[in-house]
Scaffold this motif. Structure first.
Motif, short mmCIF file in Angstrom:
data_model
loop_
_atom_site.label_atom_id
_atom_site.label_comp_id
_atom_site.label_asym_id
_atom_site.label_seq_id
_atom_site.Cartn_x
_atom_site.Cartn_y
_atom_site.Cartn_z
N TYR A 137 49.80 60.32 -27.38
CA TYR A 137 49.13 61.05 -26.31
C TYR A 137 47.72 60.52 -26.08
CZ TYR A 137 52.69 64.68 -27.23
OH TYR A 137 53.86 65.37 -27.41
N ASN A 138 47.25 60.64 -24.84
CA ASN A 138 45.81 60.59 -24.60
C ASN A 138 45.24 61.95 -24.95
OD1 ASN A 138 46.12 58.03 -23.67
ND2 ASN A 138 45.87 58.54 -21.50
N GLN A 154 39.10 61.17 -21.28
CA GLN A 154 40.26 61.00 -22.12
C GLN A 154 40.05 59.88 -23.14
OE1 GLN A 154 44.01 60.61 -20.10
NE2 GLN A 154 43.35 61.91 -18.39
N ARG A 156 41.77 57.14 -25.49
CA ARG A 156 43.02 56.38 -25.36
C ARG A 156 43.21 55.43 -26.54
NH1 ARG A 156 41.15 57.25 -20.20
NH2 ARG A 156 42.69 57.47 -18.52
N TRP A 157 44.41 55.37 -27.03
CA TRP A 157 44.76 54.41 -28.09
C TRP A 157 44.64 52.98 -27.57
CZ3 TRP A 157 45.43 54.67 -33.21
CH2 TRP A 157 46.08 53.62 -33.86
N THR A 226 36.94 57.58 -26.25
CA THR A 226 37.64 57.07 -27.44
C THR A 226 36.68 56.88 -28.59
OG1 THR A 226 39.19 55.91 -25.97
CG2 THR A 226 39.18 55.27 -28.29
N PRO A 283 48.96 58.99 -18.64
CA PRO A 283 47.56 58.66 -18.41
C PRO A 283 47.02 59.28 -17.12
CG PRO A 283 48.81 56.71 -19.01
CD PRO A 283 49.80 57.80 -18.77
#
Length: 590
Positions: A137-138, A154, A156-157, A226, A283
């Motif tokens: 997930y975000n 958000q 993000r990976w 992030t 996303p």
């Protein structure tokens, strides 16, 4: 801890090891696949002590876990070990059990014997679970500071992947993210279970590198989310897994908790931030964010609240400092590592190997074995008691019967087990003995072994006449053929009545063992059953009647029970090999 399906008769304990055993006589006939261990460690002083272990077939249910946990707490109380908190991972049964016992995020404790027991989830395990969520997930963060303004952004990976690839392009030898490797970003199998993979991926170093990439316009400003999320995870791990007396520069919460350390206010702020996280599968689609708490998120909230309340309670008891590293499962994980090392680096030992290795590790003081590549840090704890009483031999073991070499005995054939009524198959066995049927030859050979062991320390002409015979009996053909010399008999030959008695006894035992195999004092239970089924009227020596009868019953049990276990294990291995072969064929065909 996963263990291998395997059973073995333990004559000292008089039970079959390898079956499900939840203590207090709660044994079943199911094969054990997991070991459940309860482990205590000190908060104010550096000590550790294994308390109890159990074996389960398919994990443990929440209801059964509650019963076992309360039994362990009662036992610890009787041993004057005051328990103030429990630590476990977020397994389904663990979460359900503590919830049913009354513990939740708002009140992270349950009451046992009028005492509060705080419930904490293992922080390294939580970090791994949260890393797995982050890959899927975000994460919508409500408080990201951009140009002095708070914005919704958000995490993000994918930002970590971009940062890692950018770092690999560095033409110089030195790299900023030198601890990261390719498989850290795509962890599977054993890699996904390693704490250091999650900790190094969600570390302050990665967070700072992301900030630098944003400053150089390599990453967009949204990547600050992030970097912020990773920094928060790093600080959470520091605050809940620390043992240093003084904080390091740049790591203000990586130290023991005290009145002046600021941990309490940090945990309260962290609780608020984690509580506001929202997980987004697609996303940039904030409308599809999860509005309920995911399990790992609830785990962080529960642990933060429980640790805060635990610290408040400890202060009322006069405790000045708290090592948060003492409230995780590192000590237990190190114990599992020592057990596996004691079994020859066996990842899945049997129940017997597990028990033997555990006793060895305790007696040796759970010393550090210098294992490399383990999944946790050294716990720096000393064993409270080495339980030297484990070295004392068990009482009541018959030395003459126990000395039998079970591995040299094989009872061939299974046709004798096809009867359910002892009187019926006793007649059939008698007829088979009379004609020297193939299925009775091995029974006569085993009888010869029993006679040899009996008369090695015992002499009675009358008993010898009752149990023995010459080599002309049809049932003794196999023994006669195995003689080393034609001039003199050196092997022992059994009488027909003795062969019938042992054949009847071993058949009854074969029929009854699947029903009574989980019993403690198994030999006593089996002996009582055999005593009702075997006709001992052929023993006409009044002086030694009860001695011979007891010796024969014990001999049948000491030979039959281990052989039953051996055959079952062989069947398990054959079935496992068959399944592997079938999977290989399907794979090759595909």
């Amino acid at each position: 801890m996963a263990i291998r399906e395997h059973i073995k008769y333990n004559p000292s304990a008089d039970c079959i090891e390898g079956l499900e055993d939840c203590g207090s006589g709660k044994r079943t006939r199911q094969l054990a696949r997991y070991a459940l261990v309860f482990f205590a460690q000190g908060i104010c002083r550096a000590w550790k002590q294994p308390l109890a272990y159990y074996f389960t077939a398919n994990g443990v249910s929440a209801q059964k876990l509650q019963c076992v946990l309360r039994e362990v707490l009662d036992a610890a109380s009787k041993a004057h070990i005051p328990i103030v908190a429990t630590i476990c991972d977020m397994g389904t049964a663990n979460v359900r059990a503590i919830k049913d016992m009354g513990s939740d995020i708002n009140n992270p404790y349950f009451v046992h014997n009028e005492l509060k027991i705080f419930t904490i989830f293992d922080v390294p395990h939580l970090l791994k679970c949260f890393r797995n969520l982050f890959r899927k997930y975000n994460i919508l963060l409500p408080t990201v500071t951009v140009a002095t303004q708070q914005q919704l952004m958000q995490a993000r990976w994918s930002d970590i992947k971009i940062a890692y690839e950018q770092d690999k392009k560095n033409p110089l030898i030195f790299r900023s993210l030198h601890k990261l490797k390719d498989f850290y970003l795509y962890p599977v199998g054993q890699t996904a279970m390693k704490v250091k993979v999650a900790a190094q991926t969600l570390s302050r170093t990665v967070s700072v590198y992301l900030y630098n990439l944003v400053q150089q316009n390599i990453l967009p400003p949204r990547s600050l989310a992030t970097a912020t999320f990773i920094q928060e995870m790093d600080e959470l791990l520091d605050s809940l897994n620390a043992s240093a007396r003084v904080a390091l520069d740049g790591k203000p919460f990586k130290c023991i908790v005290s009145e002046e350390s600021g941990h309490t206010s940090f945990w309260e702020d962290a609780f608020r931030r984690v509580n506001q996280y929202k997980f987004i599968r697609k996303p940039d689609d904030e409308f599809n964010a999860h509005h309920w708490k995911l399990p790992s998120q609830r785990g962080w909230l529960h642990t933060l609240r429980a640790t805060t309340e635990l610290w408040k309670f400890l202060k009322t008891q006069g405790v000045k400092t708290l090592k948060t590293k003492c409230i995780n499962q590192d000590g237990l994980e190190n114990l599992f590592g020592n057990i596996r090392a004691g079994c020859g680096s066996n990842e899945n030992p049997t129940v017997t190997q597990f028990i033997g290795s555990l006793k060895t590790q305790i007696i040796n003081g759970l010393t550090n074995q210098g294992l490399k590549g383990t999944n946790c840090e050294e716990d720096e704890l000393t064993l409270l008691s080495n339980l030297r009483s484990l070295l004392e031999p068990a009482a009541g073991v018959s030395e003459s019967v126990e000395s039998m070499n079970e591995s040299s005995i094989e009872i061939a054939g299974t046709s004798l087990s096809n009867y359910s009524n002892s009187s019926a198959f006793a007649v059939d066995i008698a007829n088979a003995v009379e004609i020297g049927s193939l299925q009775t030859l091995s029974v006569a050979y085993v009888n010869g072994f029993i006679i040899k062991k009996l008369f090695s320390n015992f002499v009675c002409d009358r008993c010898s006449y009752i149990l023995s015979s010459d080599d002309t009996e049809p049932c003794n053909q196999f023994i006669s053929s195995k003689e080393f010399s034609n001039s003199k008999n050196k092997l022992f030959y059994s009488s027909k009545q003795f062969v019938i008695a042992v054949g009847t006894g071993i058949t009854v035992l074969e029929n009854k063992l699947p029903i009574i195999c989980e019993k403690n004092n198994l030999q006593d239970v089996a002996t009582n059953l055999l005593n009702q089924e075997i006709d001992f009227s052929f023993i006409t020596c009044e002086e030694h009647f009860y001695f011979l009868k007891d010796f024969l019953l014990k001999s049948i049990c000491r030979i039959g029970i281990p052989w039953y276990c051996t055959r079952l294990v062989r069947n398990l291995r054959s079935e496992a090999s068959r399944q592997i072969s079938a999977r290989t064929k399907r794979k090759n065909f595909a």
